[in-house]
Scaffold this motif. Structure first.
Motif, PDB file in Angstrom:
ATOM      1  N   ARG A  90       7.442   1.072  28.229  1.00 15.41           N
ATOM      2  CA  ARG A  90       7.882  -0.111  28.961  1.00 15.41           C
ATOM      3  C   ARG A  90       8.749   0.288  30.165  1.00 15.41           C
ATOM      4  O   ARG A  90       8.556  -0.175  31.273  1.00 15.41           O
ATOM      5  N   VAL A  91       9.716   1.148  29.898  1.00 15.44           N
ATOM      6  CA  VAL A  91      10.616   1.648  30.944  1.00 15.44           C
ATOM      7  C   VAL A  91      10.383   3.152  31.058  1.00 15.44           C
ATOM      8  O   VAL A  91      10.702   3.907  30.139  1.00 15.44           O
ATOM      9  N   PHE A  92       9.840   3.595  32.174  1.00 14.35           N
ATOM     10  CA  PHE A  92       9.321   4.955  32.298  1.00 14.35           C
ATOM     11  C   PHE A  92      10.318   5.949  32.886  1.00 14.35           C
ATOM     12  O   PHE A  92      10.182   7.156  32.689  1.00 14.35           O
ATOM     13  N   SER A  93      11.299   5.494  33.620  1.00 18.30           N
ATOM     14  CA  SER A  93      12.096   6.388  34.461  1.00 18.30           C
ATOM     15  C   SER A  93      13.191   7.115  33.694  1.00 18.30           C
ATOM     16  O   SER A  93      13.909   6.532  32.886  1.00 18.30           O
ATOM     17  N   TYR A  94      13.287   8.430  33.941  1.00 15.51           N
ATOM     18  CA  TYR A  94      14.385   9.299  33.523  1.00 15.51           C
ATOM     19  C   TYR A  94      14.687   9.169  32.032  1.00 15.51           C
ATOM     20  O   TYR A  94      15.797   8.849  31.618  1.00 15.51           O
ATOM     21  N   ARG A  95      13.669   9.483  31.237  1.00 17.07           N
ATOM     22  CA  ARG A  95      13.800   9.410  29.785  1.00 17.07           C
ATOM     23  C   ARG A  95      14.484  10.666  29.255  1.00 17.07           C
ATOM     24  O   ARG A  95      14.213  11.785  29.702  1.00 17.07           O
ATOM     25  N   VAL A  96      15.331  10.479  28.282  1.00 17.23           N
ATOM     26  CA  VAL A  96      16.056  11.581  27.679  1.00 17.23           C
ATOM     27  C   VAL A  96      15.218  12.276  26.603  1.00 17.23           C
ATOM     28  O   VAL A  96      15.335  13.490  26.386  1.00 17.23           O
ATOM     29  N   VAL A  98      19.048  -6.184  31.750  1.00 21.48           N
ATOM     30  CA  VAL A  98      17.985  -6.861  32.502  1.00 21.48           C
ATOM     31  C   VAL A  98      16.656  -6.699  31.771  1.00 21.48           C
ATOM     32  O   VAL A  98      15.907  -7.675  31.588  1.00 21.48           O
ATOM     33  N   ASP A  99      16.366  -5.472  31.358  1.00 23.97           N
ATOM     34  CA  ASP A  99      15.134  -5.219  30.602  1.00 23.97           C
ATOM     35  C   ASP A  99      15.104  -6.055  29.325  1.00 23.97           C
ATOM     36  O   ASP A  99      14.077  -6.665  28.976  1.00 23.97           O
ATOM     37  N   SER A 100      16.235  -6.104  28.617  1.00 22.43           N
ATOM     38  CA  SER A 100      16.293  -6.848  27.358  1.00 22.43           C
ATOM     39  C   SER A 100      16.126  -8.344  27.589  1.00 22.43           C
ATOM     40  O   SER A 100      15.494  -9.039  26.777  1.00 22.43           O
ATOM     41  N   THR A 150      12.474  -9.127  28.069  1.00 22.28           N
ATOM     42  CA  THR A 150      11.794  -9.065  26.774  1.00 22.28           C
ATOM     43  C   THR A 150      12.087 -10.309  25.938  1.00 22.28           C
ATOM     44  O   THR A 150      11.191 -10.862  25.280  1.00 22.28           O
ATOM     45  N   SER A 151      13.331 -10.768  25.954  1.00 27.05           N
ATOM     46  CA  SER A 151      13.710 -11.936  25.158  1.00 27.05           C
ATOM     47  C   SER A 151      13.004 -13.210  25.626  1.00 27.05           C
ATOM     48  O   SER A 151      12.815 -14.142  24.841  1.00 27.05           O
ATOM     49  N   PHE A 152      12.619 -13.243  26.898  1.00 29.69           N
ATOM     50  CA  PHE A 152      11.875 -14.392  27.429  1.00 29.69           C
ATOM     51  C   PHE A 152      10.366 -14.212  27.269  1.00 29.69           C
ATOM     52  O   PHE A 152       9.590 -15.024  27.763  1.00 29.69           O
ATOM     53  N   GLY A 153       9.968 -13.147  26.591  1.00 33.20           N
ATOM     54  CA  GLY A 153       8.549 -12.916  26.366  1.00 33.20           C
ATOM     55  C   GLY A 153       7.790 -12.472  27.596  1.00 33.20           C
ATOM     56  O   GLY A 153       6.567 -12.641  27.670  1.00 33.20           O
ATOM     57  N   ILE A 154       8.489 -11.887  28.556  1.00 31.69           N
ATOM     58  CA  ILE A 154       7.863 -11.470  29.809  1.00 31.69           C
ATOM     59  C   ILE A 154       7.338 -10.041  29.645  1.00 31.69           C
ATOM     60  O   ILE A 154       8.081  -9.137  29.248  1.00 31.69           O
ATOM     61  N   MET A 170       6.509  -3.611  33.129  1.00 31.24           N
ATOM     62  CA  MET A 170       6.799  -2.183  33.127  1.00 31.24           C
ATOM     63  C   MET A 170       7.738  -1.908  34.293  1.00 31.24           C
ATOM     64  O   MET A 170       7.715  -2.616  35.308  1.00 31.24           O
ATOM     65  N   ARG A 171       8.557  -0.872  34.134  1.00 33.67           N
ATOM     66  CA  ARG A 171       9.535  -0.566  35.181  1.00 33.67           C
ATOM     67  C   ARG A 171       9.656   0.937  35.378  1.00 33.67           C
ATOM     68  O   ARG A 171       9.607   1.711  34.418  1.00 33.67           O
ATOM     69  N   PHE A 172       9.846   1.333  36.651  1.00 31.46           N
ATOM     70  CA  PHE A 172      10.250   2.696  36.995  1.00 31.46           C
ATOM     71  C   PHE A 172      11.396   2.582  37.989  1.00 31.46           C
ATOM     72  O   PHE A 172      11.207   2.111  39.117  1.00 31.46           O
TER      73      PHE A 172
END
Length: 484
Positions: free
Chosen positions: A79-85, A188-190, A193-197, A200-202
């Motif tokens: 869902r969120v692609f950028s700078y993953r640990v 913001v991401d959460s 998601t809570s609104f069912g939207i 994807m984000r980078f």
């Protein structure tokens, strides 16, 4: 990379003990040096700064201490692609993948599999410079352990100093800032998601998926309202669009022009790591493919008549081809030097890669690069161009031109330009220029002084010892720079 970091690396066993004893609650740090960097246009600018090595070490270390908490609070990597640990090497803040390419491919796959759907695209306007530091602190506290609050307090103080007392902005450039940017957008991401939207984000690029234009507009509206209410951030109006799946695939993921086809073909030749690829690294078939390209024509086409330079394409060509040392491109670059100011970083990278030039050609390049800085006309080149042009001389003593560099050093009123002129002199100066620098060692920022001190290596051993004693230096990095 700032040469002071090499000094730190060589003396880390000593410096690490000193830095470990510093109380970050009372640490006042160092001043940054700033310049305005173009965003691939002549007039659209952003303010960027260079951190002192000690500040950079503390900044990175604090974010490293908070990294795992930030990671645990984020949405999954599909869902969120950028700078993953997840999967990051021990000496890295985050993993190399997923990258922008994986994000782009995931969006393409989702849209292609749903041809009757639609896509909403947008990004955040001036994201890093407009991050509200208080909201960032709140986000970090929400995903951290109570034992980590001291780190957050020290970081808040540090960010306030970096932004010169204002309450917004995080440094552009340091890898640590990327994880802080991700922390800001956790809520913001959460919310989306809570609104069912479905999205994807980078970094600050959002792609929203829905079956109808009405639902896409709804998703973009929720995103825009959340950013404003929670963070005082806004969406880029020019980049916010609602498209059908076919429109998105056609406009954003399909190769249209000969220029795009050439770019894709060049990528195929270079592979995934073009900056480490030299012409000699290519096999015979790849060399034939590359030689078949009209590289001069591609660059000339990007440098169209008038003011409509395709800076993104120019930057791509110079950046990708810098390792290949193609001398036929040199005249084109020099003839268009003033128009290339916004991509001065790519121009510098292009010239730095030429390991073997005849003396006449190298002299001509050096004269052309320095001419704008020595010109006494009213319209001086930007600090951004000046810094990158001077960085070429810092790389190799064969560029010479010490007399012109010391003149630039003396005449400029810009602290960043003076720093990079000093770093260039550290590579090419004779004793005469090094002696001239001594009169300026009590002025300027700390980063200018360390650059000047590095240039004193051209003095004799006894001269340097006497200079070190006369300056009565208290700063450990400055002491090491004059000792180098």
């Amino acid at each position: 990379m700032p040469p002071e970091l090499d000094v730190v690396r060589k003396n880390w066993s000593e410096l690490s003990l000193e830095l470990a004893d510093i109380d970050l609650d009372t640490y006042n740090g160092y001043s940054r040096i700033f310049c305005f960097a173009p965003k691939l246009t002549r007039l659209n600018l952003r303010k960027v700064g260079l951190l002192h090595p000690f500040d950079l070490i503390f900044y990175t270390s604090i974010v490293l201490a908070l990294r795992d908490g930030i990671s645990a609070a984020r949405l999954p990597a599909d869902r969120v692609f950028s700078y993953r640990v997840e999967g990051a090497a021990k000496n890295r803040l985050y993993a190399e993948t997923p990258s922008w390419n994986e994000f782009r491919e995931a969006v393409k796959t989702k849209v292609s599999n749903n041809p009757d759907s639609g896509v909403g695209i947008t990004d955040i306007a001036d994201f890093y410079p407009r991050v509200y530091q208080h909201r960032l602190v709140n986000a970090l506290e929400a995903c951290s352990e109570p034992s980590e609050r001291d780190f957050i307090r020290a970081l808040e103080k540090m960010l306030s100093r970096f932004s010169e007392g204002t309450s917004y902005g995080i440094p552009i450039g340091p890898p640590a800032s990327r994880l802080l940017g991700e922390a800001v957008l956790i809520d913001v991401d959460s919310t989306l998601t809570s609104f069912g939207i479905d999205f994807m984000r980078f970094v600050d690029d959002f792609v929203i998926f829905a079956d109808t234009p009405r639902l896409l507009e709804y998703g973009l509206r929720v995103l825009g309202e959340t950013l404003i209410q929670h963070h005082g951030l806004t969406l880029q109006p020019a980049k916010t669009k609602v498209l059908s799946a076919s429109e998105y695939l056609a406009h954003y993921l399909t190769v249209h022009s000969e220029k795009e086809i050439n770019r894709r073909n060049l990528l195929d030749v270079f592979g995934d790591d073009p900056y480490e690829t030299s012409y000699e690294d290519l096999d015979d078939e790849q060399k034939q493919e590359l030689d078949a390209f009209n590289l001069s024509g591609m660059l000339s086409d990007a440098l169209t008549e008038g003011e409509n330079v395709d800076y993104r394409e120019v930057s791509f060509i110079l950046g990708r081809l810098s390792a290949l040392q193609k001398p036929e491109l040199i005249p084109i670059v020099l003839e268009n030097l003033e128009r290339l100011y916004p991509v001065a970083h790519s121009v510098a990278a292009f010239f730095k890669k030429f390991g073997s030039l005849d003396d006449g050609t190298r002299h001509g390049i050096a004269e052309a690069l320095l001419a704008p800085l020595l010109n006494e006309r009213e319209a001086h080149p930007s600090e951004y161009y000046s810094i990158w042009a001077l960085s070429v001389f810092q790389e190799d003593s064969n560029w010479d031109h010490a007399e012109q560099l010391i003149r630039i050093f003396r005449e400029t009123s810009s602290d960043p330009v003076r720093r990079y002129a000093a770093l260039a002199l550290a590579a090419v100066a004779t004793r005469a220029e090094a002696v001239a620098l001594r009169d300026y060692l009590t002025s300027g920022s700390s980063l200018s002084r360390t650059a000047m001190l590095l240039a004193t290596r051209r003095l004799g051993r006894d001269e340097r010892r006497h200079l070190r004693q006369s300056l009565r230096l208290n700063d450990s990095l400055e002491k090491l720079c004059i000792a180098e």
